[in-house]
Structure formats: structure tokens, C-alpha cells
Design an enzyme around this catalytic site. Structure first.
Site, PDB file in Angstrom:
ATOM      1  CG  ASP A   7      40.180  47.610  44.167  1.00  0.00           C
ATOM      2  OD1 ASP A   7      39.304  48.581  43.938  1.00  0.00           O
ATOM      3  OD2 ASP A   7      40.916  47.477  43.902  1.00  0.00           O
ATOM      4  CG  ASP A   9      42.428  52.938  42.308  1.00  0.00           C
ATOM      5  OD1 ASP A   9      42.716  53.461  41.722  1.00  0.00           O
ATOM      6  OD2 ASP A   9      42.753  54.481  43.479  1.00  0.00           O
ATOM      7  CG  ASP A 168      44.318  46.125  45.966  1.00  0.00           C
ATOM      8  OD1 ASP A 168      43.584  46.801  45.526  1.00  0.00           O
ATOM      9  OD2 ASP A 168      45.218  46.677  46.223  1.00  0.00           O
TER      10      ASP A 168
END
Length: 215
Positions: A7, A9, A168
Site C-alpha cells: 500500500d 499512504d 496499514d
């Protein structure tokens, strides 16, 4: 392991300030009050439209009735400011380099709009550093749909058993589970440890260097 999909961001790069800045500048154009950084952290993960819908509702636009206005403003403003105070998390560059030296294929999969995803990745890490960079494109299912992971696996020529997925958020955990890849939740991003556990994360790490234990 032969490949790792990241991922963007909250995983590779700390982009919170760029998101807060662009969202609040967009809200200001609509004469709406700003959201807080903490609210923005909660709103991120499902793509730009969901981010703006949540921001509009939090700012008093009931039902996000002005979403089209908000998206026009956000698309324009974020396109110009997607690199605002953006940088990699501590330890990420060293870990990525160590993985490349081991022959691990690297890819990025984000729900951020594709153009801005490429811009951030190429500005921070350099053009061609990752084998593949995929952001959100209209008409193509976004995470947690596993199709986007399968497409990257096919491009890299690896099986799901040979790939890690690192993210995250609960969206990332759901993506990894749906795709059947080994999913690793990171604790330095936009969600806390308990949220990742509640989402079903099997593996959690507190620092990027711990990723090397899974290679």
C-alpha cells in the site's frame, strides 16, 4: 517469497499532511469548515470519493449532497499538492533496497487516484524503482477487491503463495485476506494496532526492518 505488494499512504509514505491540506482547501472552496488531521486519518483508505464524502458529512454537508462539487475541487487541488510535505517513513528506503538486493519484485497498489499514486512513488523513490505501480482508475474495482492483486501477481509472474501484501488499514487486511496472500499490517500508519487486529490481521510489525523476517 518472490514478491511484495505495498500500500502507499500510511505504509510507504507519510502523506497525511498532503491529504489534510487538499481536503480542507476543497472544503474552503465550498465555504465549509475544515476537518482535523485525526478525522482525515479515519477517512482515508477507500479512495478519493469516499474520503471527500466523509469529509463533507463531517463538515456539515448532510448526506454529502455536494459531492460532485467537492470532487471537482479535490481533484484539481490534490493534483497540484499531492507531494505537499510527503516523504517515506523512517526505515522504508533501507528495507526496500535490501529486498531488491535479494531479488524480491516490488509493486505498489493504492486506492489513491492513479496519476497521483505514480507522482508520489516516482518523486519519492524514483521512476522505475518498483516493477509496477497501480492506483485507482475509474471503472476498475479498487481494494479490497482481490482482482487488483491478482492482476499484479500475473504481471510479476508469481503465485499468491510467493507474495507478501503490506498495508496499514482494515482495507488492506481485507484485500490480503480476499486475495489469499500473506498480509502484514504495519503499526506506523493511519490505523492503530487494535483496529488491524479487529480487521483480522495475522501478522503485525512495528518497524519496516521487521519485514525482512518474512522474506
Amino acid at each position: 517469497m518472490k514478491a511484495c505488494i505495498f500500500d502507499l499512504d500510511g505504509t510507504l509514505t507519510d502523506t497525511l499532511e498532503s491529504l489534510v491540506y487538499s481536503v480542507n482547501a476543497s472544503l474552503a472552496e465550498l465555504d465549509l469548515p475544515p476537518i482535523t488531521p485525526m478525522q482525515c486519518r479515519r477517512f482515508v483508505g477507500n479512495g478519493a470519493r469516499v474520503l471527500m464524502e466523509r469529509a463533507l458529512i463531517a463538515s456539515g454537508d448532510e448526506g454529502a449532497a455536494r459531492i460532485e462539487e467537492g470532487m471537482e475541487a479535490y481533484g484539481r487541488i490534490f493534483g497540484e499538492n499531492c507531494m505537499y510535505h510527503v516523504g517515506p517513513y523512517d526505515g522504508i528506503p533501507d528495507v526496500l533496497e535490501a529486498m531488491k538486493q535479494k531479488g524480491i519484485k516490488l509493486a505498489v497498489l493504492s486506492n489513491k487516484p492513479h496519476r497521483q499514486t505514480v507522482n508520489v512513488v516516482e518523486t519519492v523513490f524514483g521512476k522505475g524503482y518498483f516493477e509496477y505501480v497501480q492506483g485507482q482508475i475509474d471503472g476498475i474495482p479498487k481494494k479490497p477487491d482481490p482482482g487488483c492483486v491478482y492482476e499484479l501477481l500475473d504481471k510479476m509472474g508469481v503465485s499468491k503463495e510467493e507474495c507478501l501484501y503490506v498495508g496499514d488499514s482494515e482495507v488492506d487486511v481485507a484485500t490480503g485476506i480476499a486475495a489469499g496472500v500473506t498480509c502484514i499490517g504495519v503499526e506506523w500508519g493511519f490505523r492503530d494496532r487494535q483496529e488491524l487486529i479487529d480487521a483480522g490481521a495475522e501478522h503485525l510489525i512495528g518497524h519496516p526492518v521487521e519485514l525482512l523476517n518474512f522474506i
